[in-house]
Design a protein around this motif. Structure first.
Motif, mmCIF file in Angstrom:
data_model
loop_
_atom_site.group_PDB
_atom_site.id
_atom_site.type_symbol
_atom_site.label_atom_id
_atom_site.label_comp_id
_atom_site.label_asym_id
_atom_site.label_seq_id
_atom_site.Cartn_x
_atom_site.Cartn_y
_atom_site.Cartn_z
ATOM 1 N N THR A 187 37.998 -14.785 -3.250
ATOM 2 C CA THR A 187 38.044 -14.523 -4.688
ATOM 3 C C THR A 187 37.593 -13.102 -4.980
ATOM 4 O O THR A 187 38.175 -12.411 -5.833
ATOM 5 N N GLY A 188 36.572 -12.654 -4.276
ATOM 6 C CA GLY A 188 36.101 -11.286 -4.456
ATOM 7 C C GLY A 188 37.176 -10.259 -4.161
ATOM 8 O O GLY A 188 37.301 -9.249 -4.858
ATOM 9 N N LEU A 189 37.974 -10.512 -3.136
ATOM 10 C CA LEU A 189 39.056 -9.589 -2.797
ATOM 11 C C LEU A 189 40.127 -9.566 -3.886
ATOM 12 O O LEU A 189 40.683 -8.506 -4.202
ATOM 13 N N PHE A 190 40.410 -10.739 -4.469
ATOM 14 C CA PHE A 190 41.349 -10.776 -5.588
ATOM 15 C C PHE A 190 40.819 -9.961 -6.766
ATOM 16 O O PHE A 190 41.565 -9.255 -7.452
ATOM 17 N N PHE A 191 39.503 -10.062 -6.996
ATOM 18 C CA PHE A 191 38.882 -9.313 -8.092
ATOM 19 C C PHE A 191 39.012 -7.810 -7.863
ATOM 20 O O PHE A 191 39.273 -7.058 -8.808
ATOM 21 N N LEU A 192 38.804 -7.359 -6.638
ATOM 22 C CA LEU A 192 38.942 -5.937 -6.340
ATOM 23 C C LEU A 192 40.320 -5.420 -6.744
ATOM 24 O O LEU A 192 40.452 -4.369 -7.385
ATOM 25 N N GLU A 193 41.344 -6.159 -6.350
ATOM 26 C CA GLU A 193 42.713 -5.745 -6.649
ATOM 27 C C GLU A 193 42.937 -5.660 -8.162
ATOM 28 O O GLU A 193 43.518 -4.686 -8.667
ATOM 29 N N THR A 197 43.621 -2.354 -10.729
ATOM 30 C CA THR A 197 44.805 -2.353 -11.597
ATOM 31 C C THR A 197 44.415 -2.089 -13.054
ATOM 32 O O THR A 197 45.052 -1.299 -13.747
ATOM 33 N N LEU A 198 43.355 -2.768 -13.501
ATOM 34 C CA LEU A 198 42.922 -2.637 -14.887
ATOM 35 C C LEU A 198 42.275 -1.280 -15.155
ATOM 36 O O LEU A 198 42.449 -0.700 -16.226
ATOM 37 N N ALA A 217 37.375 -1.239 2.737
ATOM 38 C CA ALA A 217 38.623 -1.581 3.424
ATOM 39 C C ALA A 217 39.723 -2.052 2.472
ATOM 40 O O ALA A 217 40.909 -1.949 2.802
ATOM 41 N N HIS A 218 39.340 -2.576 1.314
ATOM 42 C CA HIS A 218 40.329 -3.236 0.451
ATOM 43 C C HIS A 218 40.544 -2.543 -0.889
ATOM 44 O O HIS A 218 41.144 -3.138 -1.797
ATOM 45 N N THR A 219 40.061 -1.311 -1.023
ATOM 46 C CA THR A 219 40.328 -0.550 -2.240
ATOM 47 C C THR A 219 40.924 0.803 -1.873
ATOM 48 O O THR A 219 40.847 1.236 -0.720
ATOM 49 N N LYS A 220 41.485 1.455 -2.866
ATOM 50 C CA LYS A 220 42.078 2.778 -2.668
ATOM 51 C C LYS A 220 41.364 3.849 -3.488
ATOM 52 O O LYS A 220 41.291 4.998 -3.081
ATOM 53 N N LYS A 221 40.836 3.470 -4.638
ATOM 54 C CA LYS A 221 40.216 4.439 -5.539
ATOM 55 C C LYS A 221 38.739 4.667 -5.179
ATOM 56 O O LYS A 221 38.134 3.851 -4.480
#
Length: 350
Positions: A187-193, A197-198, A217-221
């Motif tokens: 769920t935390g990974l879904f929140f990151l995405e 986006t927001l 590892a799971h973000t770009k910004k």
């Protein structure tokens, strides 16, 4: 000397005002007995102050309802002080507010548990103006694990005073625990995405080491540790390791210097720890050494910590500027630390 502009990524003033009202003592954001109010921000030369809606989930029946109550306090105080303060929803608002002679306020939430793992609640927070989310506080939640679990080793004593001291001692011991390897949940990974986006900035202060590397590892910004210091100088789980400082800097992120004495220098449990400006300067110099001059900002934790003897409030922030300058920080570096580095992260996210 260039004009000092201050951007602070974390204070707990709204939660303090809410708590005082529950106790029958109402104070205002314009002028109060705490660390942050309009008058102190004006005197300190603040361009922008982040205001956290801090929820300790074990002390409320419903963290979502609690964060909505805190939001009402924030909203009410903004309305009462609209001559002096204005919210930030987009990066352009900061410059607009400055031209209008108003201090910008950026709304944050400290404790991802308020969303209960529900992305629609995250959307609602965004619509209310939240632009930064601290994924955990000191308890595991639906999103991940913290570096300190306040439930560990907590003692219960007979009197309220004894209980308060036992909880504080337990927390200080917990700060020195082996860093938590468990990170974010699915769920935390879904929140990151969704946050990226927001345009909600990811805040890893309080998050476990495992969680930090999951965010990496799971973000770009660029992301932030809004109020965390250097673990090499104070072996506290709440602080960042040198590798984390380095990785945060590589991503373009920023960590905010926390003025809390227990995060600046380690003292034996029970020994008075007043905190000094010299301690803050030491952490600033260490972070600069490992992360460079682009990754350091301010995250005072005002109104969430004991009063700092040498930095008792936002109106005295120039003392830190002068101490850093005396240590050898150039005015260009000071401009970056006090405002420009954080503003860059906001520009890239909001």
């Amino acid at each position: 000397m260039t004009e000092m502009k201050v951007v602070d990524m974390h204070c707990d003033t709204i939660s303090r005002l809410w708590k005082l009202k529950q106790q029958g003592e109402e104070e205002s954001l314009f002028e109060n007995s705490g660390h942050v109010d309009v008058r102190k921000l004006q005197k300190g030369g603040y361009l922008l102050q982040n205001f956290a809606l801090f929820v300790e989930k074990k002390q409320c029946e419903d963290p979502w309802e609690k964060v909505l109550q805190l939001y009402e306090v924030y909203n009410r105080e903004l309305e009462r002080n609209r001559e002096y303060l204005a919210p930030v929803y987009r990066y352009e608002d900061i410059e607009k507010n400055r031209k209008e002679g108003r201090i910008s306020t950026l709304l944050t939430v400290e404790e991802g548990a308020v969303c209960k793992g529900d992305l629609t609640k995250l959307q609602t927070l965004y619509e209310k103006g939240v632009r930064m989310l601290t994924l955990t506080w000191n308890y595991p939640n639906e999103l991940g694990y913290p570096n300190l679990d306040s439930d560990r080793g907590r003692e219960i004593r007979s009197s309220a005073k004894e209980k308060e001291q036992a909880e504080r001692d337990s927390m200080i011991k917990g700060f020195l625990n082996t860093p938590e390897k468990r990170g974010l949940t699915e769920t935390g990974l879904f929140f990151l995405e969704r946050m990226e986006t927001l345009g909600i900035i990811v805040d890893v202060s309080h998050l476990s080491d495992g969680g930090f590397y999951d965010v990496l590892a799971h973000t770009k910004k660029p992301f932030v540790a809004s109020h965390s210091n250097a673990r090499a100088l104070c072996p506290c789980a709440r602080n960042l390791s040198d590798d984390m400082i380095w990785k945060l800097a590589e991503r373009g992120g920023v960590t905010g210097l926390n003025f809390c004495a227990d995060f600046l220098v380690q003292k034996p449990v029970g020994e008075k720890n007043p905190g000094t400006i010299a301690d803050i300067v030491s952490h600033a110099a260490h972070i600069l050494k490992w992360g460079g001059e682009e990754c350091l900002g301010l995250g005072s934790d005002f109104d969430g910590i004991d009063t700092h003897e040498e930095l008792p409030g936002a109106d005295k922030i120039e003392r830190l500027w002068e101490a850093l300058k005396q240590h050898g920080f150039t005015e260009r570096q000071l401009d970056k630390v006090f405002s420009e580095n954080v503003l860059r992260v906001y520009r890239e996210n909001l």
